[in-house]
Write an enzyme that holds these catalytic residues in place. Structure first.
Site, PDB file in Angstrom:
ATOM      1  N   CYS A 148     -57.705 -68.298 -40.364  1.00  0.00           N
ATOM      2  CA  CYS A 148     -58.331 -66.245 -41.066  1.00  0.00           C
ATOM      3  C   CYS A 148     -56.811 -65.636 -42.532  1.00  0.00           C
ATOM      4  CB  CYS A 148     -57.665 -65.749 -40.092  1.00  0.00           C
ATOM      5  SG  CYS A 148     -56.409 -66.060 -39.828  1.00  0.00           S
ATOM      6  N   ASP A 198     -53.929 -65.005 -41.739  1.00  0.00           N
ATOM      7  CA  ASP A 198     -52.903 -64.630 -41.355  1.00  0.00           C
ATOM      8  C   ASP A 198     -51.581 -65.699 -40.860  1.00  0.00           C
ATOM      9  OD1 ASP A 198     -54.853 -62.799 -41.192  1.00  0.00           O
ATOM     10  OD2 ASP A 198     -55.306 -62.304 -38.683  1.00  0.00           O
ATOM     11  N   CYS A 244     -53.884 -59.909 -38.329  1.00  0.00           N
ATOM     12  CA  CYS A 244     -55.317 -59.022 -38.504  1.00  0.00           C
ATOM     13  C   CYS A 244     -54.851 -58.003 -37.552  1.00  0.00           C
ATOM     14  CB  CYS A 244     -56.067 -59.415 -37.543  1.00  0.00           C
ATOM     15  SG  CYS A 244     -55.347 -60.525 -36.130  1.00  0.00           S
ATOM     16  N   CYS A 293     -54.243 -64.610 -31.775  1.00  0.00           N
ATOM     17  CA  CYS A 293     -54.063 -64.100 -33.087  1.00  0.00           C
ATOM     18  C   CYS A 293     -52.754 -63.696 -31.470  1.00  0.00           C
ATOM     19  CB  CYS A 293     -54.317 -62.979 -32.695  1.00  0.00           C
ATOM     20  SG  CYS A 293     -56.309 -62.623 -33.046  1.00  0.00           S
TER      21      CYS A 293
HETATM   22 FE1  FES Z   1     -56.271 -64.412 -37.922  1.00  0.00          FE
HETATM   23 FE2  FES Z   1     -55.704 -62.476 -35.884  1.00  0.00          FE
HETATM   24  S1  FES Z   1     -57.340 -62.789 -37.221  1.00  0.00           S
HETATM   25  S2  FES Z   1     -54.949 -63.839 -36.188  1.00  0.00           S
END
Ligand code: FES
Length: 145
Positions: free
Chosen positions: A38, A40, A63, A107
């Protein structure tokens, strides 16, 4: 786009009012972890005195669940010993938040990893061996929606 997932009140609270957000300029340990799927990224800063985590801050680009879990983990370890901090897992963080939707559990792994990575950095900077195992989580195959 905002997450349309059934988050608990606590998750929403930590997402909207994150605790200990920011950075520590003269941190004793810094850990950065990311989820390649993602994109992140979570960064954790620690101030440690006599084996106690006296201050902790985080910066998360991610997120809602990533922000909430980073916020919660900082509250859980502040004032605690390193040994106590190492007992914290992504599951205990998620539980403290009243649970996470299954698709968002991964996450919370970032929060555990960022903390351990910062502690590892602390030991390395001190020139001491890291007294715990790197769990070496991978995110391969996980979906990040
Ligand atoms: Fe990437 Fe939550 S969607 S850490």
């Amino acid at each position: 786009m905002a997450d349309q997932l059934p988050y608990s009140e606590k998750v929403m609270d930590h997402f909207l009012n994150p605790r200990n957000c920011g950075e520590i300029k003269d941190a004793d340990g810094i850990g950065t972890v990311g989820n390649p799927i993602c994109g992140d990224v979570m960064k954790m800063f620690l101030k440690i005195e006599n084996n106690i985590i006296v201050d902790i801050k985080f910066k998360t680009f991610g997120c809602g669940a990533a922000i909430s879990t980073s916020s919660m983990v900082t509250e859980m370890v502040k004032g605690k010993s390193i040994d106590e901090a190492l007992k914290i897992t992504n599951k205990t963080v998620a539980e403290a938040l009243g649970g996470l939707p299954p698709i968002k559990m991964h996450c919370s792994v970032l929060a555990e990893e960022a903390l351990r990575s910062a502690l590892k950095d602390y030991y390395t900077k001190q020139g001491k061996p890291v007294p715990f195992e790197d769990k070496g989580h991978t995110h391969e195959g996980e979906k990040c929606l």
